[in-house]
Motif scaffolding. Sequence first.
Motif, short mmCIF file in Angstrom:
data_model
loop_
_atom_site.label_atom_id
_atom_site.label_comp_id
_atom_site.label_asym_id
_atom_site.label_seq_id
_atom_site.Cartn_x
_atom_site.Cartn_y
_atom_site.Cartn_z
N UNK A 120 0.88 -1.32 -0.12
CA UNK A 120 0.05 -0.02 -0.08
C UNK A 120 0.93 1.22 -0.06
N UNK A 121 0.59 2.11 -0.54
CA UNK A 121 1.19 3.56 -0.74
C UNK A 121 0.54 4.38 0.53
N UNK A 122 1.22 5.18 0.90
CA UNK A 122 0.66 6.09 1.94
C UNK A 122 0.27 7.26 1.02
N UNK A 123 -0.92 7.73 1.45
CA UNK A 123 -1.76 8.61 0.52
C UNK A 123 -1.18 9.94 0.64
N UNK A 124 -1.18 10.95 -0.55
CA UNK A 124 -0.91 12.02 -0.10
C UNK A 124 -2.28 12.82 -0.13
N UNK A 125 -2.29 13.70 -0.47
CA UNK A 125 -3.73 14.07 -1.08
C UNK A 125 -3.23 15.29 -1.72
N UNK A 132 6.26 6.43 -4.52
CA UNK A 132 6.35 6.74 -2.86
C UNK A 132 5.00 7.01 -2.30
N UNK A 133 4.15 7.55 -2.89
CA UNK A 133 2.81 7.63 -2.31
C UNK A 133 1.71 7.93 -3.46
N UNK A 134 0.50 7.66 -3.30
CA UNK A 134 -0.53 8.17 -4.12
C UNK A 134 -0.99 9.58 -3.93
N UNK A 190 11.39 4.60 -1.17
CA UNK A 190 10.78 4.33 -2.61
C UNK A 190 10.09 2.68 -2.43
N UNK A 191 8.75 2.70 -2.98
CA UNK A 191 8.20 1.21 -2.77
C UNK A 191 8.77 0.20 -3.86
N UNK A 215 6.94 -9.95 1.15
CA UNK A 215 7.24 -9.19 2.50
C UNK A 215 7.45 -7.70 2.58
N UNK A 216 8.23 -7.25 3.13
CA UNK A 216 8.52 -5.83 3.37
C UNK A 216 9.19 -5.15 2.20
N UNK A 217 9.92 -6.15 1.50
CA UNK A 217 10.46 -5.26 -0.01
C UNK A 217 11.86 -4.61 0.49
N UNK A 218 12.32 -5.30 1.74
CA UNK A 218 13.68 -4.38 1.94
C UNK A 218 14.90 -5.60 1.96
N UNK A 219 14.47 -6.78 1.08
CA UNK A 219 15.72 -7.81 1.23
C UNK A 219 16.44 -7.51 -0.13
#
Length: 307
Positions: free
Chosen positions: A69-74, A104-106, A284-285, A303-307
Motif C-alpha cells: 500500500x502507498x501512503x496517500x498524499x492528497x 512513494x505515495x498516491x 521508494x516502494x 514481505x516488506x520489500x527490504x531484502x
Amino acid sequence: SPGLPSARVLLEVKTYKWLSNYVSFAKYGCVKQGSPGSPSCHCGFTLSPSLKHPNPPWSGGGAGAKSLSFRGWFPSGELTPASGQFSFQQGGWGASLADKLVRKCDVLNRGFSGYNTRWAKIILPRLIQKGNSLDNPVAVTIFFGANDSALKDENPKQHIPLEEYTANLKSMVQYLKSVDIPEDRVILITPPPLCEAAWEKECLVQGCKLNRLNLVVGEYASACLRVAQDCGTDVLDLWSLMQKDSQDFPSYLSDGLHLSPKGNEFVFSHLWPLIEKKVSSLPLLLPYWRDVAEAKPELSLLGDGDH
C-alpha cells in the motif's frame, strides 16, 4: 476478492462495486472514486487517504505475502484548471505532483467543480475518515475561495460570506485534526487572482454579468492567510505571488478565472517545496530492478520489500 484482475499496466484503471463504495484500482492501491462535476466551474478540493482492499490482487498471493500500500498524499482544495478537479489533466499541478511522487505515495484528487467551502465542509467526512496511522495522508491541500468570493448579487448560489468562509476553513482543518491529520500536514492555498476583463467575456458568453472582482478575491485570500496563521498550517498565497513584481498574471489564467498550463506550472513550482518537506522521508516502494534477487525474486518482491 476472487475474480478481480490485477492492474497490470500503470495507467490501467478498473472500477468495481466493493462494500457499497466505488473504488478504483490503479497502480498498486485502492482509492475512492471521486464524483464528476462541471468543467466550466472553478473549485474543489483534493484529499488523499489510502484505502486498503481486504484481499488485494496485487499482493503477490501465497502464504505469508503482505499486501502493498502507498501512503496517500492528497492534492485537496479547489480540487484545476484553476480548481483541483482538473488538476490531473495533462500539465495539471496534481499530475505533476503524482509524477514527482511515483512509487512513494498516491496523489489523490478530491476536487469538485463549482463547490464552495460550505459544501466542502459537509462532504469532507465522507472523503476522509479516521484510520490507522498507515492510512493517514502525509499531506492534504485545501484550495478554496474562487467560488466563495463570487459576488452575492450576481452569483448567490456559490457566494459565501467572508466570515463564514473563514469559519469553514477552520472547521475543515479542525476536522482533519480530529481524524489524526495534524496541522503540520495541511497546506491551505489561497484563490489565484482574477483577471476581470477576461472573465467578464466568459460571463457575457454565458449570458450573465461579471460575477467576481479581483479586489474581493483578495479579501478572501487574506482571510485564508489568517486561518493558516491561526491554525498553524502551511499556506501558499497564490493571489499575492501571481501579482508580485507586476507579473503578467493573466497569462496564468485560461479564461480569467481557471488556471492555464502556465498557471498550473506556477502552482506546482511553488507548492512542491511545501510538499517536499512532508514527503522527503518516504521510501521508494519496492527495490530498484537491479537490486531484485535473481535466483529468488520473491525474497525482494514479497514481505516488506527490504531484502
